[in-house]
Design a protein around this motif. Structure first.
Motif, short mmCIF file in Angstrom:
data_model
loop_
_atom_site.label_atom_id
_atom_site.label_comp_id
_atom_site.label_asym_id
_atom_site.label_seq_id
_atom_site.Cartn_x
_atom_site.Cartn_y
_atom_site.Cartn_z
N UNK A 293 0.80 -1.23 0.00
CA UNK A 293 0.00 0.00 0.00
C UNK A 293 0.83 1.28 0.00
N UNK A 294 0.24 2.29 -0.60
CA UNK A 294 0.72 3.67 -0.46
C UNK A 294 -0.08 4.27 0.68
N UNK A 295 0.61 4.74 1.72
CA UNK A 295 -0.05 5.12 2.97
C UNK A 295 -0.06 6.64 3.10
N UNK A 335 3.10 8.07 8.90
CA UNK A 335 2.31 8.03 10.12
C UNK A 335 1.99 6.63 10.61
N UNK A 336 2.73 5.63 10.15
CA UNK A 336 2.43 4.24 10.51
C UNK A 336 2.99 3.87 11.87
N UNK A 337 2.17 3.26 12.68
CA UNK A 337 2.66 2.60 13.88
C UNK A 337 2.93 1.13 13.57
N UNK A 338 2.04 0.49 12.79
CA UNK A 338 2.26 -0.89 12.35
C UNK A 338 1.48 -1.12 11.06
N UNK A 339 2.01 -2.00 10.23
CA UNK A 339 1.34 -2.45 9.01
C UNK A 339 1.75 -3.89 8.79
N UNK A 360 -2.14 0.13 12.14
CA UNK A 360 -2.39 1.14 13.16
C UNK A 360 -1.56 2.36 12.80
N UNK A 361 -2.18 3.52 12.92
CA UNK A 361 -1.48 4.76 12.62
C UNK A 361 -1.21 5.55 13.89
N UNK A 362 -0.07 6.22 13.90
CA UNK A 362 0.25 7.08 15.04
C UNK A 362 -0.60 8.33 15.02
N UNK A 440 -7.30 -0.30 11.31
CA UNK A 440 -8.27 -0.96 10.45
C UNK A 440 -7.65 -2.11 9.70
N UNK A 441 -8.44 -2.73 8.84
CA UNK A 441 -7.96 -3.82 8.02
C UNK A 441 -8.85 -3.97 6.79
#
Length: 452
Positions: A293-295, A335-339, A360-362, A440-441
């Motif tokens: 993904x492009x986040x 802004x990613x905390x986890x992917x 999860x995003x920060x 989300x997912x």
């Protein structure tokens, strides 16, 4: 040749491109094998020749040391000819000149470096083409056959015979001798002529239903272990400083019945820009040219620090599972905390491939773009289902329309290399996820259309 090639290599550490002496990529065995061959023909002094051979053996030793024990070639199958394949030529020169005294073919890593080309083969001319690799390629038959003989790989020998026959098991060698390119102008035909027995015919050779290359972090999973029918998944983790790198950690491809469905674009013809500081402005090398993904408008970054982590592979159950975290492949501004991306290959009736991204995003906002590239016409046939025109069965791609929106658009191709692989265009199937919360997912399922 002595004055301009052999003697400078004997006496200098900077001849030509010094990087080939470091062993870091295919240039090393390719240059070393050609220079050693010239020296064997032209140097008569045994002491001098021995010293020169040992010098070049160091180059190839460093090349081998750069590989993991799984033998995976991070440059892709198109470069295998001049990576593992050129190493084979180097080893053969030593083996033949020393009457078999110098022989490392029994080393497990050497066998694995050869068999990589079998693992990367999907069906017909199609290969798993991560990195700067063409989706359609032809390994040099002479190299593949002799390598298969040395490491006792029936799969390699059969692949060589199919490549000589334009991938038709019942066809004649076509052309009888292949003469092309820098390494097949003379040496290629000679290897085919002297190494491949003229009476040898392809036979049905089962392939492994799944191969996990842990050092390369590449999975290839097949619905069947025979002729390429059914679904094939290839997925990768790794990092974004591989040789001939693309920013593609978490990227994957899907084939059905030997035909490309969701694909890796591959590469355009090389230009000065391809290997410049502007490499990742090119659409086929950057993150947007792959399906991780492009986040929030941010793509993966290039460099060794940008990588997949917490990679987990399991072979149990109805099929293999692979999962990895991808947040460390993106700059902080995403802004990613986890992917985390997870694949599950399910064999049975029906077979399917499930792909799930959870994140999860920060901080906000939340906008994910997941761009798939299809090799054949793609259309939405009902809400939540895309059909890609593989034959005789279409490849179906299911998603939740309450979570994802989709846009399908043609991608015209002007570059000769891409057109040689895909024809005049690809189809971009772009999914978008927009949410209000910081986590989300979403998921995708690939499966074959039921037979009529």
């Amino acid at each position: 040749v002595l004055r301009r090639v052999v003697e400078p290599v004997e006496t200098s550490d900077t001849f030509g491109r010094a990087s080939w002496l470091s062993g870091r990529n295919n240039w090393s065995p390719w240059c070393a094998s050609n220079v050693l061959g010239a020296a064997f023909f032209l140097i008569e002094d045994p002491s001098r020749l021995a010293k020169f051979s040992v010098r070049l053996m160091g180059v190839v030793d460093r090349f081998i040391a750069g590989y993991g024990e799984d033998g995976g070639c991070d440059e892709g199958p198109g470069y295998w000819n001049e990576a593992g394949g050129a190493m084979l030529v180097f080893l053969e020169l030593l083996h033949l000149r020393t009457a078999g005294f110098v022989d490392i073919y029994r080393e497990p890593k050497i066998a694995a470096m050869g068999e990589y080309i079998v693992h990367a083969h999907i069906a017909g001319p199609w290969f798993v083409n991560f990195s700067d690799a063409d989706a359609q390629t032809t390994p040099h038959p002479g190299k593949v056959w002799r390598y298969g003989e040395r490491v006792q790989s029936a799969g390699m020998k059969n692949l060589a015979l199919l490549a000589m026959r334009q991938w038709r098991a019942d066809g004649p060698a076509d052309p009888p001798l292949q003469i092309s390119g820098t390494s097949r102008a003379v040496l290629g035909p000679l290897m085919e002529f002297f190494w491949v027995p003229p009476e040898a015919k392809p036979v049905a050779t089962p392939v492994l239903p799944q191969v996990w290359l842990p050092d390369l972090q590449v999975l290839v999973a097949r619905e069947t272990a025979g002729d390429g029918t059914g679904l094939v998944l290839a997925a990768k983790g790794g990092h974004n400083a591989e040789s001939h790198n693309h920013n593609d950690s978490g990227h994957f491809i899907v084939f059905l019945d030997g035909q490309p469905g969701v694909v890796d674009i591959g590469r355009e013809e090389y230009t000065a820009k391809t290997f410049s500081k502007d490499r990742y402005d090119l659409w086929f090398t950057r993150g947007l040219g792959h399906n991780a993904p492009v986040v929030n408008g941010v793509e993966q970054a290039a460099g060794r620090e940008w990588e997949a982590t917490q990679v987990e592979y399991a072979a149990a159950g109805p099929g293999p599972r692979l999962a990895m975290n991808l947040e460390k492949a993106y700059p902080a501004k995403a802004g990613l905390r986890s992917l985390r991306r997870e694949w599950e290959f399910v064999r049975g009736a029906p077979a399917g491939i499930r792909v799930r991204d959870s994140f999860k995003l920060a901080r906000g906002p939340v906008h994910f773009l997941v761009p798939f590239y299809a090799a054949l016409p793609a259309e939405q046939i009902q809400p939540g289902r895309i059909a890609i025109a593989c034959r005789p069965r279409r490849l179906l791609l299911d998603y939740d329309p309450a979570v994802l929106t989709v846009r399908i658009e043609p991608v015209p191709l002007a570059d000769p290399s891409l057109r040689a692989n895909w024809g005049g265009q690809l189809w971009r199937v772009a999914f978008e996820f927009k949410g209000e919360t910081g986590s989300g997912e979403y998921a995708f399922r690939f499966h074959a259309e039921a037979a009529p």
